[in-house]
Enzyme design. Sequence first.
Site, PDB file in Angstrom:
ATOM      1  N   LYS A   1       1.679  -4.145   6.428  1.00  0.00           N
ATOM      2  CA  LYS A   1       2.213  -4.232   5.064  1.00  0.00           C
ATOM      3  C   LYS A   1       3.700  -3.845   5.044  1.00  0.00           C
ATOM      4  O   LYS A   1       4.458  -4.344   4.208  1.00  0.00           O
ATOM      5  CB  LYS A   1       1.429  -3.318   4.124  1.00  0.00           C
ATOM      6  CG  LYS A   1      -0.050  -3.636   4.030  1.00  0.00           C
ATOM      7  CD  LYS A   1      -0.337  -4.634   2.926  1.00  0.00           C
ATOM      8  CE  LYS A   1      -1.811  -4.788   2.661  1.00  0.00           C
ATOM      9  NZ  LYS A   1      -2.132  -5.777   1.639  1.00  0.00           N
TER      10      LYS A   1
ATOM     11  N   THR B   1     -18.607  13.018   4.261  1.00  0.00           N
ATOM     12  CA  THR B   1     -17.821  13.127   5.495  1.00  0.00           C
ATOM     13  C   THR B   1     -16.345  13.382   5.183  1.00  0.00           C
ATOM     14  O   THR B   1     -15.530  12.461   5.151  1.00  0.00           O
ATOM     15  CB  THR B   1     -17.941  11.824   6.312  1.00  0.00           C
ATOM     16  OG1 THR B   1     -17.650  10.714   5.435  1.00  0.00           O
ATOM     17  CG2 THR B   1     -19.313  11.653   6.911  1.00  0.00           C
TER      18      THR B   1
ATOM     19  N   GLN C   1      -0.114   0.018  -3.551  1.00  0.00           N
ATOM     20  CA  GLN C   1      -1.328   0.514  -4.195  1.00  0.00           C
ATOM     21  C   GLN C   1      -1.928   1.685  -3.437  1.00  0.00           C
ATOM     22  O   GLN C   1      -1.923   1.713  -2.205  1.00  0.00           O
ATOM     23  CB  GLN C   1      -2.320  -0.642  -4.281  1.00  0.00           C
ATOM     24  CG  GLN C   1      -3.617  -0.280  -4.975  1.00  0.00           C
ATOM     25  CD  GLN C   1      -4.407  -1.496  -5.401  1.00  0.00           C
ATOM     26  OE1 GLN C   1      -4.539  -1.775  -6.586  1.00  0.00           O
ATOM     27  NE2 GLN C   1      -4.931  -2.220  -4.460  1.00  0.00           N
TER      28      GLN C   1
ATOM     29  N   TYR D   1     -12.981  14.206   6.387  1.00  0.00           N
ATOM     30  CA  TYR D   1     -12.352  14.175   7.716  1.00  0.00           C
ATOM     31  C   TYR D   1     -11.386  15.361   7.838  1.00  0.00           C
ATOM     32  O   TYR D   1     -10.491  15.533   6.999  1.00  0.00           O
ATOM     33  CB  TYR D   1     -11.579  12.876   7.932  1.00  0.00           C
ATOM     34  CG  TYR D   1     -12.426  11.603   7.946  1.00  0.00           C
ATOM     35  CD1 TYR D   1     -13.814  11.638   8.084  1.00  0.00           C
ATOM     36  CD2 TYR D   1     -11.816  10.353   7.839  1.00  0.00           C
ATOM     37  CE1 TYR D   1     -14.577  10.480   8.107  1.00  0.00           C
ATOM     38  CE2 TYR D   1     -12.567   9.177   7.867  1.00  0.00           C
ATOM     39  CZ  TYR D   1     -13.949   9.249   7.993  1.00  0.00           C
ATOM     40  OH  TYR D   1     -14.686   8.088   8.008  1.00  0.00           O
TER      41      TYR D   1
ATOM     42  N   TYR E   1      -2.847  -1.509  10.440  1.00  0.00           N
ATOM     43  CA  TYR E   1      -3.000  -2.221   9.158  1.00  0.00           C
ATOM     44  C   TYR E   1      -1.852  -1.861   8.209  1.00  0.00           C
ATOM     45  O   TYR E   1      -1.186  -2.735   7.657  1.00  0.00           O
ATOM     46  CB  TYR E   1      -4.362  -1.885   8.507  1.00  0.00           C
ATOM     47  CG  TYR E   1      -4.280  -1.979   7.013  1.00  0.00           C
ATOM     48  CD1 TYR E   1      -4.160  -3.220   6.392  1.00  0.00           C
ATOM     49  CD2 TYR E   1      -4.234  -0.832   6.199  1.00  0.00           C
ATOM     50  CE1 TYR E   1      -4.011  -3.314   5.010  1.00  0.00           C
ATOM     51  CE2 TYR E   1      -4.092  -0.922   4.840  1.00  0.00           C
ATOM     52  CZ  TYR E   1      -3.978  -2.161   4.245  1.00  0.00           C
ATOM     53  OH  TYR E   1      -3.807  -2.254   2.896  1.00  0.00           O
ATOM     54  N   HIS E   2      -1.635  -0.549   8.003  1.00  0.00           N
ATOM     55  CA  HIS E   2      -0.577  -0.140   7.075  1.00  0.00           C
ATOM     56  C   HIS E   2       0.775  -0.666   7.554  1.00  0.00           C
ATOM     57  O   HIS E   2       1.620  -1.056   6.753  1.00  0.00           O
ATOM     58  CB  HIS E   2      -0.549   1.393   6.931  1.00  0.00           C
ATOM     59  CG  HIS E   2      -1.717   1.952   6.169  1.00  0.00           C
ATOM     60  ND1 HIS E   2      -2.817   2.490   6.792  1.00  0.00           N
ATOM     61  CD2 HIS E   2      -1.972   2.051   4.839  1.00  0.00           C
ATOM     62  CE1 HIS E   2      -3.698   2.909   5.872  1.00  0.00           C
ATOM     63  NE2 HIS E   2      -3.200   2.652   4.677  1.00  0.00           N
TER      64      HIS E   2
ATOM     65  N   SER F   1      -1.391   3.432  10.317  1.00  0.00           N
ATOM     66  CA  SER F   1      -2.310   2.567  11.088  1.00  0.00           C
ATOM     67  C   SER F   1      -1.627   1.223  11.308  1.00  0.00           C
ATOM     68  O   SER F   1      -0.653   0.884  10.633  1.00  0.00           O
ATOM     69  CB  SER F   1      -3.624   2.341  10.329  1.00  0.00           C
ATOM     70  OG  SER F   1      -3.417   1.429   9.260  1.00  0.00           O
TER      71      SER F   1
ATOM     72  N   ASN G   1     -15.657   5.858  -2.911  1.00  0.00           N
ATOM     73  CA  ASN G   1     -16.862   5.016  -2.914  1.00  0.00           C
ATOM     74  C   ASN G   1     -17.857   5.523  -1.869  1.00  0.00           C
ATOM     75  O   ASN G   1     -19.061   5.570  -2.093  1.00  0.00           O
ATOM     76  CB  ASN G   1     -16.491   3.553  -2.639  1.00  0.00           C
ATOM     77  CG  ASN G   1     -15.724   2.918  -3.798  1.00  0.00           C
ATOM     78  OD1 ASN G   1     -15.599   3.516  -4.869  1.00  0.00           O
ATOM     79  ND2 ASN G   1     -15.216   1.717  -3.591  1.00  0.00           N
TER      80      ASN G   1
ATOM     81  N   THR H   1       0.829  -1.213   0.000  1.00  0.00           N
ATOM     82  CA  THR H   1       0.000   0.000   0.000  1.00  0.00           C
ATOM     83  C   THR H   1       0.864   1.263   0.000  1.00  0.00           C
ATOM     84  O   THR H   1       1.961   1.283   0.582  1.00  0.00           O
ATOM     85  CB  THR H   1      -0.958   0.007   1.217  1.00  0.00           C
ATOM     86  OG1 THR H   1      -1.569   1.283   1.327  1.00  0.00           O
ATOM     87  CG2 THR H   1      -0.249  -0.306   2.524  1.00  0.00           C
TER      88      THR H   1
HETATM   89  N1  USQ Z   1     -11.451   9.913   4.486  1.00  0.00           N
HETATM   90  C1  USQ Z   1     -12.330  10.966   4.638  1.00  0.00           C
HETATM   91  N2  USQ Z   1     -13.643  10.675   4.760  1.00  0.00           N
HETATM   92  C2  USQ Z   1     -14.141   9.401   4.742  1.00  0.00           C
HETATM   93  C3  USQ Z   1     -13.234   8.339   4.576  1.00  0.00           C
HETATM   94  C4  USQ Z   1     -11.887   8.626   4.461  1.00  0.00           C
HETATM   95  O1  USQ Z   1     -11.938  12.134   4.655  1.00  0.00           O
HETATM   96  O2  USQ Z   1     -15.364   9.238   4.864  1.00  0.00           O
HETATM   97  C5  USQ Z   1     -10.015  10.191   4.314  1.00  0.00           C
HETATM   98  C6  USQ Z   1      -9.116   9.537   5.355  1.00  0.00           C
HETATM   99  O3  USQ Z   1      -8.996  10.329   6.507  1.00  0.00           O
HETATM  100  C7  USQ Z   1      -7.830   9.374   4.577  1.00  0.00           C
HETATM  101  C8  USQ Z   1      -8.269   9.213   3.127  1.00  0.00           C
HETATM  102  O4  USQ Z   1      -9.617   9.651   3.070  1.00  0.00           O
HETATM  103  O5  USQ Z   1      -7.062  10.537   4.667  1.00  0.00           O
HETATM  104  C9  USQ Z   1      -8.202   7.779   2.608  1.00  0.00           C
HETATM  105  O6  USQ Z   1      -8.968   6.949   3.453  1.00  0.00           O
HETATM  106  P1  USQ Z   1      -9.585   5.575   2.928  1.00  0.00           P
HETATM  107  O7  USQ Z   1     -10.438   5.023   4.035  1.00  0.00           O
HETATM  108  O8  USQ Z   1     -10.212   5.731   1.600  1.00  0.00           O
HETATM  109  O9  USQ Z   1      -8.261   4.721   2.683  1.00  0.00           O
HETATM  110  P2  USQ Z   1      -7.219   4.068   3.687  1.00  0.00           P
HETATM  111  O10 USQ Z   1      -7.714   3.962   5.070  1.00  0.00           O
HETATM  112  O11 USQ Z   1      -5.918   4.778   3.491  1.00  0.00           O
HETATM  113  O12 USQ Z   1      -7.121   2.577   3.123  1.00  0.00           O
HETATM  114  C10 USQ Z   1      -7.488   2.238   1.791  1.00  0.00           C
HETATM  115  C11 USQ Z   1      -7.702   0.739   1.732  1.00  0.00           C
HETATM  116  C12 USQ Z   1      -6.393   0.033   2.053  1.00  0.00           C
HETATM  117  C13 USQ Z   1      -5.311   0.532   1.118  1.00  0.00           C
HETATM  118  C14 USQ Z   1      -5.199   2.045   1.189  1.00  0.00           C
HETATM  119  C15 USQ Z   1      -4.267   2.619   0.158  1.00  0.00           C
HETATM  120  O13 USQ Z   1      -8.734   0.348   2.641  1.00  0.00           O
HETATM  121  O14 USQ Z   1      -6.567  -1.372   1.916  1.00  0.00           O
HETATM  122  O15 USQ Z   1      -4.079  -0.020   1.496  1.00  0.00           O
HETATM  123  O16 USQ Z   1      -6.480   2.612   0.889  1.00  0.00           O
HETATM  124  S1  USQ Z   1      -3.432   4.064   0.762  1.00  0.00           S
HETATM  125  O17 USQ Z   1      -4.392   5.000   1.315  1.00  0.00           O
HETATM  126  O18 USQ Z   1      -2.710   4.634  -0.339  1.00  0.00           O
HETATM  127  O19 USQ Z   1      -2.543   3.601   1.830  1.00  0.00           O
END
Ligand code: USQ
Length: 386
Positions: free
Chosen positions: A185, A253, A208, A255, A181-182, A179, A240, A144
Site C-alpha cells: 500500500k 488471543t 483506513q 498477541y 502487505y502494508h 508487513s 472480529n 491503510t
Molecule cells: N492481534 C492480536 N490478536 C489477534 C489478531 C491480531 O493481538 O488474534 C493484533 C496484531 O498483532 C496487531 C493488531 O491486533 O497488532 C491488528 O491486527 P489485525 O490482524 O486486526 O489487523 P492488521 O493485520 O493490521 O490488518 C488489518 C486488515 C488490513 C488493514 C489493516 C489496517 O487486515 O487490510 O489494512 O487492518 S491497520 O492495522 O490500521 O494497518
Amino acid sequence: MRVLILGGDGYLGWPTAMHFSARGDEVLVVDNFAKRRWELEEGIDPLLPVSNLHSRVKAWREISGKDIELRVGDLLNHRFVYKVFEDFQPEAVIHYGEQPSAPYSMQSRETAVYSQHNNVIGNLNVLFAMQSAAPDSHLIKLGTMGEYGTPNIDIEEGWLEVEHNGRKDRMLYPKKPGSFYHLSKVHDSANIEFTCRIWGLRATDLNQGVVYGISTDETDMAPELRTSFHYDHVFGTVLNRFLVQAATDEPLTVYGNGSQTRGFLNIRDTIQCVELAADTPADRGDFRIFNQFTEQFSVKQLADMVQATAKRAGVDARIENTPNPRVEQEDHYYNAKHTGLLELGLKPHLLDDAALDGMFAEVQANCDRVNADLLPPTIAWARNEK
Ligand code: USQ
C-alpha cells in the site's frame, strides 16, 4: 454518479456497492474472485456462507429493484482494465481490489511477492487506464493506517511539513509499515501521488484503520445480501476474532502484552467515509489523504471490552497472552490525526456497549459454524522457511 467498485465481492466492496446503488448511483462492480481462491488455499470459510456475486447481484435486484452491473476480470490484465474504463466512463473509482491480509503476505516468499505484484501492478493498471480513458474520474483508494507503522511522533494525515537546514517543504509522511502487505500500500501511495503530480489525476487515499462489524443498512435487508465475516488468523481482524473466540469458549488471543495500539472503525463508517470522499472529489492534480478511523484502542483494551461484553451475556471469556507471531512494537507512542473526514461530515458509530452486544449476539447465534482450528495464529513474521 457512475461508480466503479474494484473488489466488489469483498467484505467492504459488496456493502459499498449496495450503498451507492441504493442511493441511485449507477454501479459497476469488478472482481476476479481471488479472495475465494486464497480462502481455498488456506482452508478458510467465512463465519456465514456468502453466496456468489452473480447471485447477490440478482438478489439485490429482486429486493431493491435496482441494478448493479458486474464484470469478472483481473486488474493484472491491463486490456481488461482499459476496457472497463472505456466502456463505463466512471466518475468515481473505489479501489478495494487488493490482497488485504498482512499474515497472508508474511507466509512465504511466494505470498509476499504475489501480494506486492498483485496490489502494485493492479493499481498501476488502474492509474494507466484512468489516464487513458477517464482522466477526470476520481480515484478513491483504500490504503491503510499500517503504512505509517508506529513512529515515535504524531501521525499526520499523509503529509508532513518538514524544515531541514533552514528550508521547508511538504513531503509525504515517512512510512514504516509492518508487513509486505502494508508495504504494498505504501508503494501504491507513492505511485498515485506521482500520477497526480505528473499527469494531473485526482485521488483520495483513505488510510483506513482496522475494520470491525458485520452489518450495514443494506446487508441487513436480507440474508442473501450479507457480506463475508472472517475470524480466522489470516483474514480475520482482531475485534472480529475476539468476538468469535469469546462466543466459542476459546481464549482471546492477545498477541504479546497487548499494548500495541491501532485505529479502528465500524464497517458502517467505512461506507460513510467512502461516500463522503466520492461526494467531494479531490481537485485535478491533488493527492488527498485522509486517516480513516474513528477511535484508537490497544489490543488489550479490546480484549477487556469483549470480555465484559461476554460477561453481560452470561459468558466467561478467557484472555490469553499468546507469544506475538508478528514483529511489531508493543509499547509505543501512538497519536494519529483523523480530522479530515470529520470535517467532511463523518458521524462515527462508536464502539459502545450496545454495538458490542449487538455484534456478540450475532456471532453467538452462529457459533456452531466456527472452525476452532482456524483461530490460533500459525504465521510468524520472523521465520520464513517456505
Ligand atoms: N492481534 C492480536 N490478536 C489477534 C489478531 C491480531 O493481538 O488474534 C493484533 C496484531 O498483532 C496487531 C493488531 O491486533 O497488532 C491488528 O491486527 P489485525 O490482524 O486486526 O489487523 P492488521 O493485520 O493490521 O490488518 C488489518 C486488515 C488490513 C488493514 C489493516 C489496517 O487486515 O487490510 O489494512 O487492518 S491497520 O492495522 O490500521 O494497518
